[in-house]
Design an enzyme around this catalytic site. Structure first.
Site, PDB file in Angstrom:
ATOM      1  N   TYR A 135      23.048  10.893  57.710  1.00  0.00           N
ATOM      2  CA  TYR A 135      23.578  11.972  57.857  1.00  0.00           C
ATOM      3  C   TYR A 135      24.335  12.388  56.672  1.00  0.00           C
ATOM      4  CZ  TYR A 135      22.830  11.001  62.788  1.00  0.00           C
ATOM      5  OH  TYR A 135      22.451  10.943  64.104  1.00  0.00           O
TER       6      TYR A 135
ATOM      7  N   LEU B 181      22.921  24.202  76.322  1.00  0.00           N
ATOM      8  CA  LEU B 181      22.499  24.675  77.685  1.00  0.00           C
ATOM      9  C   LEU B 181      22.846  25.954  78.213  1.00  0.00           C
ATOM     10  CD1 LEU B 181      23.662  21.034  79.098  1.00  0.00           C
ATOM     11  CD2 LEU B 181      21.480  21.740  78.472  1.00  0.00           C
TER      12      LEU B 181
END
Length: 287
Positions: A64, A222
């Site tokens: 990362y 979502l």
């Protein structure tokens, strides 16, 4: 900061009892987990607030950035609290164009371990997850015997305490467990992506943690009218309810929601106190 996360419960990760509500460091790097953070001071403040609230399980990787999140973790938290478990991943590297590329050779894995040790400022890594790259986000079949054997050797050398796997199929979990003990599996899983239901239950029976990545959908947040309705009824955000559902899903599920925002971190930590009753769970399970 008065929020604590004890209500979320604990689970054994390796030889450490960790709070089930942890923190994922991926968003501490720049966009797409590449380059420096937009605001390094806030990134440091987020980490310190999380630990003050009881987070003792931090998920990271030296790819990362690359190297960015581990260096920020070191700056924010070193010397580390005795109960803090830092989990990292190997198996990938970043291209100059920010591409995610496999890094599975024995030398790649050895270099990755030493990069993590150096950037985190530690002598041994608590947990290393091998990240299979047969599929970019969803698992795909293929043997992981060779890289797992290398990690087992590094564990025997005392550089790694515990080993896990990520982005893997049930067959790959079995292959890994035949080589060395596995303490966690980290796969894509959330309210609408439940392909690993059977795996979660089997791992729980064996005392192995399951750590869902993209618990809120990742690049595609979502979306569900039922989720929104439950959230409105509870006076919570949809993302808080989705995380609470994961905590209810099984006791071996450990959450690692990530953020680079202090306000968003407070929302994530508040999930520990969010209760879902049987009506809420029935509606969510039907999504």
């Amino acid at each position: 900061m008065t929020t604590t996360i004890a209500a979320a419960g604990t689970f054994l990760l390796g030889d450490a009892q960790v709070n089930r509500l942890g923190y994922g460091a991926m968003q501490l790097a720049g966009p797409g987990a590449f380059g420096p953070p937009r605001d390094r001071a806030t990134a440091i403040a987020v980490l310190r607030m999380a630990v003050e609230a009881g987070v003792n399980h931090i998920d990271t990787s030296d790819y990362y950035g690359p190297h960015v999140t581990n260096q920020v973790i070191h700056e924010a938290l070193h010397p580390y609290r005795d109960d803090l478990v830092i989990v990292t991943k190997l198996g990938a590297r970043r291209g100059d164009d920010a591409a995610w590329l496999p890094a599975w050779s024995a030398q790649d894995l050895r270099d990755g371990v030493h990069d993590n040790l150096r950037n985190l400022g530690i002598d041994v890594i608590d947990v290393v997850n091998f990240r299979a790259m047969f599929g970019h986000i969803a698992p795909a079949e293929g043997s992981i015997e060779a890289p797992m054997t290398v990690l087992a050797q590094l564990q025997q050398q005392g550089l790694i305490r515990h080993i896990g796997v990520s982005n893997v199929t049930p067959a790959q979990v079995a292959e890994a467990r035949a080589i060395c003990p596995i303490v966690c599996v980290q796969n894509l899983y959330n309210l609408v992506h439940r392909h690993d239901d059977a795996m979660i239950d089997q791992l729980g029976a064996d005392g192995i943690a399951f750590v869902p990545f993209f618990p809120l959908g990742g690049f595609s947040p979502l979306q569900s009218d039922r989720l929104n309705a439950v959230a409105a009824r509870l006076g919570a955000t949809a993302m808080q309810v989705a995380q609470a559902w994961l905590l209810h899903r099984a006791p071996n599920v450990l959450l690692i929601p990530g953020t680079s925002s202090l306000a968003h971190l407070q929302q994530n930590l508040a999930v520990a106190d969010l209760q879902l009753d049987h009506v809420d769970l029935a509606e969510l399970n039907a999504i």
